[in-house]
Design an enzyme around this catalytic site. Structure first.
Site, PDB file in Angstrom:
ATOM      1  N   GLU A 140     -63.218 -48.513 -19.786  1.00  0.00           N
ATOM      2  CA  GLU A 140     -62.079 -48.143 -18.762  1.00  0.00           C
ATOM      3  C   GLU A 140     -62.641 -47.122 -17.933  1.00  0.00           C
ATOM      4  O   GLU A 140     -63.237 -46.129 -18.141  1.00  0.00           O
ATOM      5  CB  GLU A 140     -60.780 -47.722 -19.162  1.00  0.00           C
ATOM      6  CG  GLU A 140     -59.847 -48.625 -19.901  1.00  0.00           C
ATOM      7  CD  GLU A 140     -58.513 -48.087 -20.315  1.00  0.00           C
ATOM      8  OE1 GLU A 140     -58.209 -46.958 -19.749  1.00  0.00           O
ATOM      9  OE2 GLU A 140     -58.079 -48.572 -21.345  1.00  0.00           O
ATOM     10  N   GLU A 169     -58.141 -45.811 -27.520  1.00  0.00           N
ATOM     11  CA  GLU A 169     -58.106 -44.010 -27.184  1.00  0.00           C
ATOM     12  C   GLU A 169     -56.901 -43.916 -28.604  1.00  0.00           C
ATOM     13  O   GLU A 169     -55.734 -43.395 -28.153  1.00  0.00           O
ATOM     14  CB  GLU A 169     -57.158 -44.034 -25.920  1.00  0.00           C
ATOM     15  CG  GLU A 169     -58.008 -44.465 -24.754  1.00  0.00           C
ATOM     16  CD  GLU A 169     -57.366 -44.183 -23.378  1.00  0.00           C
ATOM     17  OE1 GLU A 169     -56.260 -43.820 -23.275  1.00  0.00           O
ATOM     18  OE2 GLU A 169     -57.944 -44.347 -22.243  1.00  0.00           O
TER      19      GLU A 169
HETATM   20  O1  IFM Z   1     -53.241 -46.901 -18.156  1.00  0.00           O
HETATM   21  C1  IFM Z   1     -53.915 -46.265 -18.954  1.00  0.00           C
HETATM   22  C2  IFM Z   1     -54.677 -47.035 -20.186  1.00  0.00           C
HETATM   23  O2  IFM Z   1     -53.473 -47.952 -20.934  1.00  0.00           O
HETATM   24  C3  IFM Z   1     -55.451 -46.392 -21.212  1.00  0.00           C
HETATM   25  N1  IFM Z   1     -56.427 -45.531 -20.688  1.00  0.00           N
HETATM   26  C4  IFM Z   1     -56.010 -44.783 -19.384  1.00  0.00           C
HETATM   27  C5  IFM Z   1     -55.040 -45.586 -18.456  1.00  0.00           C
HETATM   28  C6  IFM Z   1     -54.697 -44.614 -17.226  1.00  0.00           C
HETATM   29  O3  IFM Z   1     -53.993 -43.835 -17.645  1.00  0.00           O
END
Ligand code: IFM
Length: 479
Positions: free
Chosen positions: A383, A178
């Site tokens: 994710e 990200e």
């Molecule tokens: O916890 C975070 C992660 O580190 C990166 N993506 C989003 C998740 C939830 O906010």
């Protein structure tokens, strides 16, 4: 779009079988789980500094102990094995491997990850390593951080050290997690470390993260076996207009440029979007992009990692716009440099404990868009998941039906995207464990496994058992 029946997390009505070989995993990140902040030579990262700065993180929480995974890694791998997971995505802590961000690697840091990887392999769990999940060595920030080109160069050196040590064992690598958050929350709105609020620094950071990615891919490719895979993980925003007006469509375009195309453009096409350069012309002439940079950034990838949680709804704003409800934390400073007058709106429907709308159609749309824009590039959900206010009941059980509904709806969306032609190879639930949720500290629980922080005890939640069944069978059960 044919997943209306699953909208807002409602259950699909018939079982859905995922393709043979689909990878089922869970994900974590070093600073969020490891703890052991000053053990074995690790030095502070920007998140240590940020968390220790009063007022930055809820409750003054830090990652000093976190879930103590640095000491409990064997137990955590055993948990994954019990759940029947096929893969584990974790990140390497740069300041554990290269404490100053320069020079040789610290053997103890490398050894930790070697032991972890060996244990995973021993249990038949595929390790997927992320090189950078936001824990920049503080010394590199002191030297200018991501707004400076040198940080991208240091990142490639660190990637080489990681590949030399783990490249024989880890077959799938992702460079950055990200980068939007690193650049625009870290240097724009300041709600993430290092907490700077300079729109030009945010744009410079975005470019140097892109450059770091390209240089790191080359460093990896020079060292890892040809069959190993390189990826990047982007939190692709599904940006939607509030109304059908032309003005709202243009607000979508401007946010999409800053959220998505500022990364997919150079990484996957070899150029920055023209409209982004125009929108930001009042801030910078982008002269920090040097000749040859775009070729360095535009490296062939084997996979694109997609992180998705919720859609983003925008409209043209009457005044300078409010950024408070964009879901990324409150700040007087915008994480959208050059976007102009944009208002962010809370989508209707159920929300998670983060206040994020539950909407699996956003994930479907993201996957379909990527499949259409980059048809040759396989996708993996690196994710997806949700925070809810979980607690252990007197019998020591954690029941989290809302998380099961969330996962069910989003997995149905992934399945539908696959049926409709998207080449999605796997899904990683965020997160294996409850953990340090950045500026929210330990107040938000994303884990499939509950962590009792005072004791470190792990309790698989009902959702972990539910997900385990999906992972073992490759079938999303009907309602
Ligand atoms: O916890 C975070 C992660 O580190 C990166 N993506 C989003 C998740 C939830 O906010």
């Amino acid at each position: 779009m044919v997943i209306a029946a699953q909208e807002n997390g409602a259950a699909p009505d018939s079982a859905r079988t995922f393709p043979e070989g689909f990878l089922w995993g869970s994900a974590t990140a070093s600073y969020q789980i490891e703890g052991a902040a000053s053990e074995d030579g690790r030095t502070p990262s920007i998140w240590d500094t940020y968390a220790r700065t009063p007022g930055r993180v809820r409750n003054g929480d830090t990652g000093d102990i976190a879930t103590d995974h640095y000491h409990r890694w064997r137990e955590d791998v055993a948990l994954m094995a019990d759940l029947g997971l096929g893969a584990y995505r974790f990140s390497l802590a740069w300041p554990r491997i290269q404490p100053t961000g320069r020079g040789p690697a610290v053997q103890k840091g490398l050894d930790f990850y070697r032991r972890l990887v060996d244990e995973l392999l021993d249990k038949g769990i595929k390790p997927v390593a992320t090189l950078y999940h936001w824990d920049l060595p503080q010394e590199l920030e002191d030297a200018g951080g991501w707004p400076e080109r040198a940080t991208a160069e240091r990142f490639a050196e660190y990637a080489a050290l990681a590949a030399d040590a783990l490249g024989d064992r880890v077959k799938t690598w992702t460079t950055l997690n990200e980068p939007w958050c690193s650049a625009f929350l870290g240097y724009g709105s300041g709600v993430h470390a290092p907490g700077r609020t300079d729109p030009v620094a945010a744009l410079r950071a975005a470019h140097h993260l892109n450059l770091g990615h390209g240089l790191a891919v080359q460093a990896l490719r020079d060292r890892i076996p040809a069959a190993s895979e390189c990826a990047v993980t982007l939190n692709i925003h599904q940006v939607r207009p509030l109304t059908g007006s032309a003005a709202d469509a243009d607000a979508v375009r401007r946010i999409d440029a800053l959220a998505n195309r500022v990364f997919t453009g150079p990484m996957l096409r070899g150029s920055y979007p023209e409209d982004l350069l125009k929108d930001t012309a009042g801030l910078t002439d982008w002269s920090f992009v040097r000749e040859g940079d775009l070729q360095q950034i535009h490296q062939p990838l084997d996979l694109l990692g997609v992180n998705y949680y919720t859609p983003t709804v925008v409209s043209e704003a009457d005044d300078s716009g409010t950024h408070a409800s964009d879901g990324h934390g409150r700040s007087d400073h915008s994480p959208w440099p050059g976007a102009g007058r944009v208002a962010f709106h809370q989508p209707s429907g159920d929300t998670t404990a983060m206040g994020w709308a539950v909407d699996p159609t956003g994930l479907y749309d993201v996957l379909r868009r990527l499949a259409s824009d980059f048809p040759e590039l396989p996708l993996v959900i690196t994710e997806n998941g949700a925070a809810f206010d979980d607690y252990a009941d007197p019998a020591g059980q954690v029941n989290d039906p809302d998380r099961i509904a969330y996962l069910r709806g989003h997995l149905a969306a992934v399945h539908q995207a696959v049926v409709d032609g998207a080449d999605v190879r796997g899904y990683f639930l965020w997160s294996l464990l409850d953990n340090f949720e950045w500026a929210h500290g330990y107040g938000k629980r994303f884990g499939a496994v509950y962590v009792d922080y005072p004791t470190g005890t792990r309790i698989p939640k009902a959702s972990a058992r539910w997900y385990s069944e999906v992972a073992r069978t490759g079938v999303l059960p009907g309602a």
